[in-house]
Design an enzyme around this catalytic site. Structure first.
Site, PDB file in Angstrom:
ATOM      1  N   ASP A  33     -43.032 -18.810   9.969  1.00 23.04           N
ATOM      2  CA  ASP A  33     -43.236 -17.451   9.497  1.00 23.04           C
ATOM      3  C   ASP A  33     -44.454 -17.481   8.552  1.00 23.04           C
ATOM      4  O   ASP A  33     -44.461 -18.260   7.583  1.00 23.04           O
ATOM      5  CB  ASP A  33     -41.960 -17.026   8.734  1.00 23.04           C
ATOM      6  N   GLU A  85     -60.447 -37.882  -6.829  1.00 22.66           N
ATOM      7  CA  GLU A  85     -59.490 -38.840  -6.273  1.00 22.66           C
ATOM      8  C   GLU A  85     -59.777 -39.010  -4.784  1.00 22.66           C
ATOM      9  O   GLU A  85     -58.918 -39.432  -4.028  1.00 22.66           O
ATOM     10  CB  GLU A  85     -58.046 -38.436  -6.545  1.00 22.66           C
ATOM     11  N   CYS A 122     -55.101 -35.465 -10.264  1.00 21.99           N
ATOM     12  CA  CYS A 122     -55.790 -34.206 -10.574  1.00 21.99           C
ATOM     13  C   CYS A 122     -56.137 -34.045 -12.058  1.00 21.99           C
ATOM     14  O   CYS A 122     -56.997 -33.235 -12.400  1.00 21.99           O
ATOM     15  CB  CYS A 122     -54.939 -33.014 -10.155  1.00 21.99           C
ATOM     16  N   HIS A 246     -52.769 -26.219 -13.654  1.00 19.89           N
ATOM     17  CA  HIS A 246     -53.091 -26.905 -12.392  1.00 19.89           C
ATOM     18  C   HIS A 246     -52.333 -26.194 -11.264  1.00 19.89           C
ATOM     19  O   HIS A 246     -51.121 -25.984 -11.374  1.00 19.89           O
ATOM     20  CB  HIS A 246     -52.688 -28.379 -12.471  1.00 19.89           C
ATOM     21  N   ASN A 330     -55.653 -26.436  -2.707  1.00 20.73           N
ATOM     22  CA  ASN A 330     -55.690 -27.388  -3.823  1.00 20.73           C
ATOM     23  C   ASN A 330     -57.042 -28.102  -3.859  1.00 20.73           C
ATOM     24  O   ASN A 330     -57.454 -28.685  -2.857  1.00 20.73           O
ATOM     25  CB  ASN A 330     -54.560 -28.423  -3.634  1.00 20.73           C
TER      26      ASN A 330
HETATM   27  P1  HMG Z   1     -42.237 -27.510   2.612  1.00 27.05           P
HETATM   28  O1  HMG Z   1     -41.015 -28.315   2.789  1.00 27.05           O
HETATM   29  O2  HMG Z   1     -43.118 -27.350   3.786  1.00 27.05           O
HETATM   30  O3  HMG Z   1     -41.944 -26.060   2.132  1.00 27.05           O
HETATM   31  O4  HMG Z   1     -43.071 -28.201   1.437  1.00 27.05           O
HETATM   32  P2  HMG Z   1     -40.555 -25.400   1.649  1.00 27.05           P
HETATM   33  O5  HMG Z   1     -39.604 -25.334   2.773  1.00 27.05           O
HETATM   34  O6  HMG Z   1     -40.110 -26.044   0.345  1.00 27.05           O
HETATM   35  O7  HMG Z   1     -41.077 -23.933   1.370  1.00 27.05           O
HETATM   36  C1  HMG Z   1     -42.025 -23.701   0.371  1.00 27.05           C
HETATM   37  C2  HMG Z   1     -41.630 -22.399  -0.335  1.00 27.05           C
HETATM   38  O8  HMG Z   1     -41.757 -21.331   0.609  1.00 27.05           O
HETATM   39  C3  HMG Z   1     -40.163 -22.369  -0.797  1.00 27.05           C
HETATM   40  O9  HMG Z   1     -40.149 -21.618  -2.003  1.00 27.05           O
HETATM   41  C4  HMG Z   1     -39.459 -21.581   0.290  1.00 27.05           C
HETATM   42  O10 HMG Z   1     -38.271 -20.940  -0.147  1.00 27.05           O
HETATM   43  C5  HMG Z   1     -40.535 -20.581   0.650  1.00 27.05           C
HETATM   44  P3  HMG Z   1     -39.274 -22.126  -3.261  1.00 27.05           P
HETATM   45  O11 HMG Z   1     -37.870 -22.070  -2.803  1.00 27.05           O
HETATM   46  O12 HMG Z   1     -39.721 -23.544  -3.551  1.00 27.05           O
HETATM   47  O13 HMG Z   1     -39.644 -21.178  -4.361  1.00 27.05           O
HETATM   48  N1  HMG Z   1     -40.415 -20.029   2.009  1.00 27.05           N
HETATM   49  C6  HMG Z   1     -40.599 -18.722   2.303  1.00 27.05           C
HETATM   50  N2  HMG Z   1     -40.887 -17.658   1.509  1.00 27.05           N
HETATM   51  C7  HMG Z   1     -41.028 -16.434   2.119  1.00 27.05           C
HETATM   52  N3  HMG Z   1     -40.859 -16.252   3.459  1.00 27.05           N
HETATM   53  C8  HMG Z   1     -40.555 -17.284   4.264  1.00 27.05           C
HETATM   54  C9  HMG Z   1     -40.405 -18.596   3.695  1.00 27.05           C
HETATM   55  N4  HMG Z   1     -40.126 -19.821   4.186  1.00 27.05           N
HETATM   56  C10 HMG Z   1     -40.127 -20.691   3.141  1.00 27.05           C
HETATM   57  N5  HMG Z   1     -40.400 -17.100   5.573  1.00 27.05           N
HETATM   58  C11 HMG Z   1     -44.064 -28.855  -0.578  1.00 27.05           C
HETATM   59  C12 HMG Z   1     -43.409 -27.702   0.180  1.00 27.05           C
HETATM   60  C13 HMG Z   1     -44.562 -28.376  -1.933  1.00 27.05           C
HETATM   61  C14 HMG Z   1     -43.046 -29.975  -0.799  1.00 27.05           C
HETATM   62  C15 HMG Z   1     -45.248 -29.377   0.278  1.00 27.05           C
HETATM   63  O14 HMG Z   1     -46.219 -28.374   0.427  1.00 27.05           O
HETATM   64  C16 HMG Z   1     -45.908 -30.623  -0.288  1.00 27.05           C
HETATM   65  O15 HMG Z   1     -45.447 -31.751  -0.097  1.00 27.05           O
HETATM   66  N6  HMG Z   1     -47.085 -30.451  -0.981  1.00 27.05           N
HETATM   67  C17 HMG Z   1     -47.847 -31.556  -1.530  1.00 27.05           C
HETATM   68  C18 HMG Z   1     -47.341 -31.989  -2.877  1.00 27.05           C
HETATM   69  C19 HMG Z   1     -47.547 -30.923  -3.940  1.00 27.05           C
HETATM   70  O16 HMG Z   1     -48.416 -30.073  -3.821  1.00 27.05           O
HETATM   71  N7  HMG Z   1     -46.772 -31.021  -5.025  1.00 27.05           N
HETATM   72  C20 HMG Z   1     -46.932 -30.111  -6.151  1.00 27.05           C
HETATM   73  C21 HMG Z   1     -46.635 -30.787  -7.472  1.00 27.05           C
HETATM   74  S1  HMG Z   1     -47.513 -32.327  -7.623  1.00 27.05           S
HETATM   75  C22 HMG Z   1     -49.158 -31.860  -8.008  1.00 27.05           C
HETATM   76  O17 HMG Z   1     -49.430 -30.743  -8.319  1.00 27.05           O
HETATM   77  C23 HMG Z   1     -50.204 -32.934  -7.924  1.00 27.05           C
HETATM   78  C24 HMG Z   1     -51.146 -32.834  -6.743  1.00 27.05           C
HETATM   79  O18 HMG Z   1     -52.085 -31.804  -6.959  1.00 27.05           O
HETATM   80  C25 HMG Z   1     -51.843 -34.178  -6.537  1.00 27.05           C
HETATM   81  C26 HMG Z   1     -52.565 -34.805  -7.722  1.00 27.05           C
HETATM   82  O19 HMG Z   1     -52.239 -34.686  -8.875  1.00 27.05           O
HETATM   83  O20 HMG Z   1     -53.485 -35.558  -7.401  1.00 27.05           O
HETATM   84  C27 HMG Z   1     -50.431 -32.534  -5.439  1.00 27.05           C
END
Ligand code: HMG
Length: 447
Positions: A33, A85, A122, A246, A330
């Site tokens: 979606d 990075e 980051c 961030h 990002n």
């Molecule tokens: P995912 O499993 O694909 O997504 O991964 P999800 O199922 O958790 O859904 C994401 C959100 O969308 C959820 O919201 C769902 O409910 C919602 P939440 O419940 O969390 O508030 N959702 C919907 N909303 C409306 N309509 C819909 C619908 N379907 C779902 N139909 C995950 C998400 C973040 C885990 C993934 O993207 C990921 O692994 N990302 C990479 C890691 C990351 O960004 N982490 C963030 C913190 S760490 C950080 O910031 C450091 C970083 O920048 C690196 C660095 O420092 O170098 C990453």
């Protein structure tokens, strides 16, 4: 040692020249979606580098724009710090490649500028600003400014849940005495722990425990906020005009913002004012076990996020910081610096008077460390921010089809041999032109 204000004097932003539309192009291929991306993660699109772009070209292009605009020569710069990075060389820092690019087009050189490269996921973008700040405060700069550039190609392995949060771009900042845009506080809070949530052990794409990384982000940010409060005195919701954080994806900031609001309103008149609507915040000593307390706290936070008082604060203080992030994904080290620029650009559009207002800036890097400091908006912010040349570049990005996205991803994958024609035409910019005899990357300026 100087007692003068030190901070960010000029900013320039360079986005990767291609974009992937998450709702229109990515979601249908994934069978998802589109609102998972636009509402859940809060992202509309990601920026990608074209075939001739990389972390060096994006950094050098941002830096050249900034130096041209400020009328600066290489000898006016005493330091080039690059935070990334996505480095491709374990010894020679990206800042030397960037200086080499700039020396092709300017008279004079950066021979006496101290160059380096910072790594801590980051958060290293902010650490590099810090290094520049400390260098100037210590009086070692001989009247020269520091050029700080955060540059990354934030790619994940194909199929990784992080794939939707990719992005690429560079933010160049001039750090100087008597800055035009913001001055930095000496007060600083840190939250830092050895964590294994996101890392790249001798590999290009990260190993990520996404769900855990979200929890670690929130935990380290809370510790940094507590540490910041301990040195700056109590922090209140009315103290800061904007809170740029961030932004790996805007949904992450949405989660952090409500927890920060809960934290700073605890024990205040605001908590009492909200009590008739949602009760007072649960206190742990009123519960028999930790689990019951945590459930009650989750319910309180959910209710808090729906109150009009919180919604108004969020719309005014947080929403403007994530406007650019929504359009680009990002940018790792550059992400919090985009958030600051996003907020200031929105204030400019609304013709706000920001001079003397405070920003609460929250940086974060996996592995993991959060840093919080405050910044004061300076007299020259309006002209400084109006000069950022971003909207046109964002609008000019080439809109990739899914098939083209796959080819661009391969082009930037170090393990894949690929020969893809560029999607855009370079003009007045640095491009990656090939490899030299020692496998070094070579760059040229294209008129
Ligand atoms: P995912 O499993 O694909 O997504 O991964 P999800 O199922 O958790 O859904 C994401 C959100 O969308 C959820 O919201 C769902 O409910 C919602 P939440 O419940 O969390 O508030 N959702 C919907 N909303 C409306 N309509 C819909 C619908 N379907 C779902 N139909 C995950 C998400 C973040 C885990 C993934 O993207 C990921 O692994 N990302 C990479 C890691 C990351 O960004 N982490 C963030 C913190 S760490 C950080 O910031 C450091 C970083 O920048 C690196 C660095 O420092 O170098 C990453």
């Amino acid at each position: 040692m100087t007692d003068r204000a030190v901070g960010i004097d000029a900013i320039e932003i360079w986005t990767g020249k291609c974009k992937l539309d998450l709702a229109e192009t990515f979601a249908p291929e994934k069978g998802d979606d589109p609102e998972k991306y636009t509402k859940g993660l809060g992202l509309r699109a990601s920026s990608f580098p074209d075939t001739y772009e990389d972390i060096v070209t994006m950094a050098a292009n941002a830096a050249k724009s900034l130096l041209d605009r400020e009328g600066l020569a290489p000898t006016d710069v005493g330091r080039i710090d690059v935070a990334t990075e996505s480095a491709f060389d374990n010894s020679k820092p990206v800042s030397t490649y960037v200086a080499g690019c700039l020396e092709q087009v300017y008279e004079g050189d950066f021979r006496h500028a101290n160059k380096g490269e910072r790594k801590f996921a980051c958060v290293s973008g902010t650490q590099s600003v810090d290094d520049a700040y400390n260098w100037i405060r210590a009086g070692r700069n001989r009247g020269r400014a520091a050029l700080v550039i955060a540059t990354d190609t934030a790619l994940y392995a194909r199929g990784d849940p992080g794939e939707a949060t990719q992005g690429a771009g560079a933010v160049a900042m001039l750090v100087d005495e008597d800055p035009s845009i913001v001055s930095l506080s000496t007060d600083q809070g840190i939250g830092s722990m050895d964590e294994t949530d996101f890392l790249k052990p001798q590999q290009q794409f990260p190993s990520v425990d996404g769900k855990r990384s979200v929890k670690v982000y929130l935990a380290r940010m809370r510790e940094a906020l507590e540490d910041y409060e301990s040195v700056s005195g109590r922090v209140g919701v009315e103290d800061f005009r904007f809170a740029p954080f961030h932004t790996p994806f805007p949904g992450m900031v949405r989660k952090a913002a409500v927890l920060a609001y809960r934290h700073v309103t605890r024990g205040t008149e605001l908590e009492e004012a909200l009590a008739p609507e949602i009760g007072r915040q649960p206190r742990e000593d009123a519960f028999d076990d930790r689990e019951a307390f945590e459930t009650a706290m989750r319910d309180y936070v959910d209710a808090l996020s729906e109150t009009s008082r919180y919604r108004e604060w969020y719309e005014a203080t947080i929403e403007p910081t994530i406007d650019i992030g929504r359009q680009v994904g990002n940018w790792y080290t550059g992400s919090v610096h985009l958030a600051r620029a996003s907020a200031l650009l929105s204030a400019l559009r609304n013709d706000e008077d920001l001079v003397g207002e405070e920003l609460l800036v929250g940086s974060y890097g996996s592995g993991a460390q959060a840093e919080i400091h405050s910044e004061t908006v300076r007299e020259g912010w309006r002209e400084g921010v109006a000069a950022i040349d971003l909207q046109e570049r964002l609008g000019a990005r080439y809109d990739l089809s899914f098939d083209e996205y796959e080819r661009i991803h391969d082009t930037h994958n170090h393990d894949v041999e690929s020969d893809v024609e560029p999607f855009t035409q370079p003009a007045n910019e640095f491009v990656h032109a090939g490899w030299g005899r020692m496998n070094e990357r070579q760059y040229e300026y294209v008129e």
